[in-house]
Design a protein around this motif. Structure first.
Motif, PDB file in Angstrom:
ATOM      1  N   UNK A  34     -33.358  78.556  38.511  1.00  0.00           N
ATOM      2  CA  UNK A  34     -32.771  79.396  39.546  1.00  0.00           C
ATOM      3  C   UNK A  34     -32.564  80.783  38.947  1.00  0.00           C
ATOM      4  N   UNK A  35     -33.110  81.779  39.612  1.00  0.00           N
ATOM      5  CA  UNK A  35     -32.903  83.122  39.068  1.00  0.00           C
ATOM      6  C   UNK A  35     -31.537  83.623  39.515  1.00  0.00           C
ATOM      7  N   UNK A  36     -31.029  84.539  38.774  1.00  0.00           N
ATOM      8  CA  UNK A  36     -29.679  85.044  39.034  1.00  0.00           C
ATOM      9  C   UNK A  36     -29.706  86.485  39.524  1.00  0.00           C
ATOM     10  N   UNK A  37     -30.844  86.946  39.981  1.00  0.00           N
ATOM     11  CA  UNK A  37     -30.947  88.353  40.356  1.00  0.00           C
ATOM     12  C   UNK A  37     -30.010  88.706  41.506  1.00  0.00           C
ATOM     13  N   UNK A  38     -29.872  87.823  42.462  1.00  0.00           N
ATOM     14  CA  UNK A  38     -28.956  88.095  43.572  1.00  0.00           C
ATOM     15  C   UNK A  38     -27.520  88.246  43.097  1.00  0.00           C
ATOM     16  N   UNK A  39     -27.097  87.375  42.195  1.00  0.00           N
ATOM     17  CA  UNK A  39     -25.745  87.461  41.645  1.00  0.00           C
ATOM     18  C   UNK A  39     -25.570  88.754  40.843  1.00  0.00           C
ATOM     19  N   UNK A  40     -26.598  89.094  40.066  1.00  0.00           N
ATOM     20  CA  UNK A  40     -26.539  90.310  39.253  1.00  0.00           C
ATOM     21  C   UNK A  40     -26.458  91.555  40.126  1.00  0.00           C
ATOM     22  N   UNK A  41     -27.266  91.595  41.184  1.00  0.00           N
ATOM     23  CA  UNK A  41     -27.252  92.752  42.087  1.00  0.00           C
ATOM     24  C   UNK A  41     -25.920  92.863  42.818  1.00  0.00           C
ATOM     25  N   UNK A  42     -25.332  91.725  43.189  1.00  0.00           N
ATOM     26  CA  UNK A  42     -24.029  91.751  43.854  1.00  0.00           C
ATOM     27  C   UNK A  42     -22.949  92.285  42.902  1.00  0.00           C
ATOM     28  N   UNK A  43     -23.019  91.877  41.630  1.00  0.00           N
ATOM     29  CA  UNK A  43     -22.055  92.367  40.645  1.00  0.00           C
ATOM     30  C   UNK A  43     -22.217  93.871  40.416  1.00  0.00           C
ATOM     31  N   UNK A  44     -23.455  94.337  40.335  1.00  0.00           N
ATOM     32  CA  UNK A  44     -23.703  95.781  40.160  1.00  0.00           C
ATOM     33  C   UNK A  44     -23.269  96.565  41.392  1.00  0.00           C
ATOM     34  N   UNK A  45     -23.478  95.983  42.553  1.00  0.00           N
ATOM     35  CA  UNK A  45     -23.061  96.638  43.792  1.00  0.00           C
ATOM     36  C   UNK A  45     -21.540  96.790  43.817  1.00  0.00           C
ATOM     37  N   UNK A  46     -20.833  95.791  43.291  1.00  0.00           N
ATOM     38  CA  UNK A  46     -19.383  95.887  43.210  1.00  0.00           C
ATOM     39  C   UNK A  46     -18.931  96.954  42.230  1.00  0.00           C
ATOM     40  N   UNK A  47     -19.674  97.142  41.155  1.00  0.00           N
ATOM     41  CA  UNK A  47     -19.316  98.166  40.166  1.00  0.00           C
ATOM     42  C   UNK A  47     -19.601  99.587  40.652  1.00  0.00           C
ATOM     43  N   UNK A  48     -20.652  99.755  41.441  1.00  0.00           N
ATOM     44  CA  UNK A  48     -21.016 101.096  41.902  1.00  0.00           C
ATOM     45  C   UNK A  48     -20.130 101.583  43.038  1.00  0.00           C
ATOM     46  N   UNK A  49     -19.536 100.667  43.754  1.00  0.00           N
ATOM     47  CA  UNK A  49     -18.670 101.064  44.867  1.00  0.00           C
ATOM     48  C   UNK A  49     -19.474 101.462  46.085  1.00  0.00           C
ATOM     49  N   UNK A  50     -18.824 102.205  46.959  1.00  0.00           N
ATOM     50  CA  UNK A  50     -19.468 102.574  48.230  1.00  0.00           C
ATOM     51  C   UNK A  50     -20.463 103.704  48.080  1.00  0.00           C
ATOM     52  N   UNK A  73     -35.423  94.807  35.910  1.00  0.00           N
ATOM     53  CA  UNK A  73     -35.508  96.270  35.933  1.00  0.00           C
ATOM     54  C   UNK A  73     -34.878  96.706  37.249  1.00  0.00           C
ATOM     55  N   UNK A  74     -33.791  97.447  37.141  1.00  0.00           N
ATOM     56  CA  UNK A  74     -33.000  97.791  38.324  1.00  0.00           C
ATOM     57  C   UNK A  74     -32.815  99.305  38.380  1.00  0.00           C
ATOM     58  N   UNK A  75     -32.987  99.849  39.587  1.00  0.00           N
ATOM     59  CA  UNK A  75     -32.775 101.274  39.801  1.00  0.00           C
ATOM     60  C   UNK A  75     -31.612 101.434  40.782  1.00  0.00           C
ATOM     61  N   UNK A  76     -30.569 102.124  40.329  1.00  0.00           N
ATOM     62  CA  UNK A  76     -29.395 102.393  41.156  1.00  0.00           C
ATOM     63  C   UNK A  76     -29.402 103.853  41.579  1.00  0.00           C
ATOM     64  N   UNK A  77     -28.923 104.118  42.790  1.00  0.00           N
ATOM     65  CA  UNK A  77     -28.792 105.500  43.263  1.00  0.00           C
ATOM     66  C   UNK A  77     -27.318 105.735  43.587  1.00  0.00           C
ATOM     67  N   UNK A  78     -26.770 106.783  42.963  1.00  0.00           N
ATOM     68  CA  UNK A  78     -25.394 107.185  43.206  1.00  0.00           C
ATOM     69  C   UNK A  78     -25.430 108.448  44.065  1.00  0.00           C
ATOM     70  N   UNK A  79     -24.715 108.422  45.178  1.00  0.00           N
ATOM     71  CA  UNK A  79     -24.697 109.569  46.086  1.00  0.00           C
ATOM     72  C   UNK A  79     -23.276 110.101  46.202  1.00  0.00           C
ATOM     73  N   UNK A  80     -23.149 111.259  46.768  1.00  0.00           N
ATOM     74  CA  UNK A  80     -21.830 111.833  47.006  1.00  0.00           C
ATOM     75  C   UNK A  80     -21.619 113.104  46.205  1.00  0.00           C
ATOM     76  N   UNK A  81     -20.436 113.694  46.389  1.00  0.00           N
ATOM     77  CA  UNK A  81     -20.131 114.956  45.726  1.00  0.00           C
ATOM     78  C   UNK A  81     -19.983 114.803  44.223  1.00  0.00           C
ATOM     79  N   UNK A  82     -19.381 113.740  43.781  1.00  0.00           N
ATOM     80  CA  UNK A  82     -19.140 113.513  42.350  1.00  0.00           C
ATOM     81  C   UNK A  82     -20.157 112.536  41.764  1.00  0.00           C
ATOM     82  N   UNK A  83     -21.384 112.568  42.230  1.00  0.00           N
ATOM     83  CA  UNK A  83     -22.392 111.596  41.799  1.00  0.00           C
ATOM     84  C   UNK A  83     -22.653 111.665  40.298  1.00  0.00           C
TER      85      UNK A  83
END
Length: 134
Positions: A34-50, A73-83
């Motif tokens: 069972x791969x854990x990519x979904x769990x990993x992405x959910x954890x990263x999504x929680x760390x990045x916030x809204x 291999x994961x690419x995150x995008x941070x948006x906003x004024x204080x990105x």
């Protein structure tokens, strides 16, 4: 009287012993990985916030002589004024983050690249190695 060992080969009779057929049960295969990519992405999504989102994620199976796992291999995008500030804070805190993945362990996490975009967004590229926890 001649002994059976002295008889010519043409006169010897072989008696084949037949056993009743046995049911052959194959060994139980290893449970499906069972791969854990979904769990990993959910954890990263929680760390990045809204203000952050996972833009791209790929998974490649990986194994060594003693471990089985996957390279992510994961690419995150941070948006906003204080990105830029959020991306810097996130990239420094990711190395010490504790990920709770069911059946897996994050063995290594590296921030490959932090790239500011023209529109003010910041892209963070991560490489994560997870291994199965037996």
């Amino acid at each position: 009287m001649t002994s059976p060992t002295n008889q010519p080969l043409a006169h010897r009779r072989f008696k084949l012993l037949r056993r009743p057929p046995e049911s052959i049960r194959p060994a139980s295969p290893r449970p499906q990985r069972r791969d854990c990519q979904g769990q990993l992405l959910a954890a990263l999504d929680g760390l990045t916030g809204e203000t952050g989102a996972v833009e791209q994620a790929t998974l490649r199976p990986w194994c060594s002589a003693t471990f089985v796992g996957a390279q992510h291999h994961i690419m995150l995008r941070i948006t906003g004024e204080n990105a830029a500030q959020q991306a810097e804070t996130l990239s420094t805190s990711l190395g010490e983050a504790d990920f709770k993945l069911r059946g897996h362990i994050v063995a290594d996490l590296a921030v490959d690249e932090v790239r500011p975009e023209e529109n003010g967004d910041v892209t963070i590229t991560l490489v994560v190695l997870t291994i199965e926890d037996w």
